[in-house]
Design an enzyme around this catalytic site. Structure first.
Site, PDB file in Angstrom:
ATOM      1  N   ASP A  24       0.809  -1.216   0.000  1.00 53.39           N
ATOM      2  CA  ASP A  24       0.000   0.000   0.000  1.00 53.39           C
ATOM      3  C   ASP A  24       0.842   1.265   0.000  1.00 53.39           C
ATOM      4  O   ASP A  24       0.303   2.372  -0.026  1.00 53.39           O
ATOM      5  CB  ASP A  24      -0.985   0.013   1.174  1.00 53.39           C
ATOM      6  CG  ASP A  24      -0.341  -0.308   2.507  1.00 53.39           C
ATOM      7  OD1 ASP A  24       0.881  -0.541   2.534  1.00 53.39           O
ATOM      8  OD2 ASP A  24      -1.054  -0.331   3.523  1.00 53.39           O
ATOM      9  N   GLU A 211      13.271   1.405  14.752  1.00 51.56           N
ATOM     10  CA  GLU A 211      13.093   2.513  13.803  1.00 51.56           C
ATOM     11  C   GLU A 211      12.659   3.756  14.565  1.00 51.56           C
ATOM     12  O   GLU A 211      13.374   4.755  14.613  1.00 51.56           O
ATOM     13  CB  GLU A 211      12.062   2.147  12.731  1.00 51.56           C
ATOM     14  CG  GLU A 211      11.814   3.262  11.727  1.00 51.56           C
ATOM     15  CD  GLU A 211      10.623   2.991  10.826  1.00 51.56           C
ATOM     16  OE1 GLU A 211      10.521   3.658   9.777  1.00 51.56           O
ATOM     17  OE2 GLU A 211       9.765   2.145  11.165  1.00 51.56           O
TER      18      GLU A 211
END
EC number: 3.5.4.4
Length: 354
Positions: A24, A211
């Site tokens: 996506d 992250e």
């Protein structure tokens, strides 16, 4: 191999492998515009070039949560069978055009059910689209092997359902599992039951960690949940001082745990400050099993060719470095050993004899 001059044409021709790529986050701008018109969704602009620029600028905030928010418009056009078929097929065509010979694509089926599709229907439809794409590129002489990772969204309560889907479709193109979404404040161990289920069923999985959160996130993903790979993992450098590895960093390197690193995306989310100083280079030089990935090709305005080119231009990478991360990716791919070995020996190594 001698240090061959690496220009854009050479990089474009090199065989590539990508392990961390969101379906996506990689749609074609023109496709988003056409599908949005069909479903009546309003976009920031209906010009393909302007939309691509809008995505890149909107995601370039240095904040993971704002980065994720840009997916509103791509997900809006991926709620129907037609939308999923088209985006999955085009995904494979775009990989082939980029020189990718092996790709793992990931997405969260729960985010594609607003149009009435059941979770299993979403998976079946995406697999159908991917198969159509693979048939087309094979017929064109540029075959791509694509495996699917199903994601659970760590902020929500359907992670176990997604894990069940990964088990159910393990012989139908799904090769593994992941959890995605906002990392900080949503620890992977909250979904320990899902990971224990996957381990019992021998389904491999990776976890986004390191992250937007630190070493504790990586430790939890590996030592509590049992991940075989780490999505991003840039914060592992917090456990390295003057080249000396701490216990967790040593575990990651010595156990050959692949780090799915995404330089451009990491700049956008604030997980890294520049391509030249991105941890992927230092970790590569320290012997970690680093891999190079796009993360979200539309949102980050990137391709594997572009990611490689940036490292060559700004971090001094050679063809040998590019070969290393490509072989690393295939060594850690979630497909059978014989398939990985064949891709390395028959496709990648000959392709890097430039």
């Amino acid at each position: 191999m001698t240090a061959t001059r690496v220009d854009a044409d050479v990089i474009r021709r090199l065989p590539k492998a990508v392990l961390h790529d969101h379906l996506d986050g990689g749609l074609r701008p023109a496709t988003v515009i056409e599908l949005a018109a069909e479903v009546g969704h309003t976009l920031p602009t209906t010009d393909p070039d302007e939309l691509a620029a809008w995505y890149f600028e909107a995601a370039n905030s240095g904040d993971l949560v704002r980065y994720i928010a840009t997916f509103e418009h791509t997900l809006a056009v991926m709620q129907t069978r037609e939308g999923l078929l088209r985006t999955a097929e085009e995904y494979v065509l775009d990989l082939a055009a980029d020189g990718v010979v092996y790709g793992e694509v990931r997405y969260a089926p729960e985010l594609n059910t607003q149009g009435g599709l059941a979770l299993a229907e979403v998976v079946e439809t995406v697999q159908e689209g991917l198969a159509a794409g693979m048939a087309k590129v094979a017929a064109a002489g540029t075959p791509v092997r694509v495996g699917t990772l199903l994601c659970g969204m760590r902020m929500f309560d359907r992670v176990r359902e997604a894990a069940d889907l990964a088990v159910a479709f393990r012989d139908a193109g799904v090769v593994g599992f992941d959890i995605a979404g906002a990392e900080a404040g949503f620890p992977a161990a909250d979904h320990l039951a899902a990971f224990e289920h996957l381990r019992r069923e021998s389904v491999p999985f990776t976890i986004h960690a390191g992250e937007a959160d630190g070493l504790s996130s990586i430790h939890q993903a590996l030592q509590i949940c049992g991940a075989q790979r780490i999505g991003h993992g840039v914060r592992i450098t917090d456990d390295i001082v003057d080249g000396k590895l701490g216990r967790l960093a040593g575990w990651v390197r010595d156990r050959r745990i692949a780090l799915e690193m995404c330089p451009t995306s990491n700049l956008q989310t604030g997980a890294a400050t520049s391509i030249a100083e991105h941890p992927i280079t230092a970790l590569k030089d320290l012997g970690f099993r680093v891999t190079l990935n796009t993360d979200n090709r539309l949102v980050s305005g990137t391709t594997m060719t572009r990611e490689m080119s940036l490292l060559v231009e700004q971090a001094g990478w050679t063809v040998e470095d590019l070969r290393t991360v490509t072989v690393n990716a295939l060594k850690s791919a979630f497909i059978p050993f014989d398939e990985r070995k064949a891709l390395i020996e028959d496709v990648v190594l000959p392709g890097y004899a430039v």
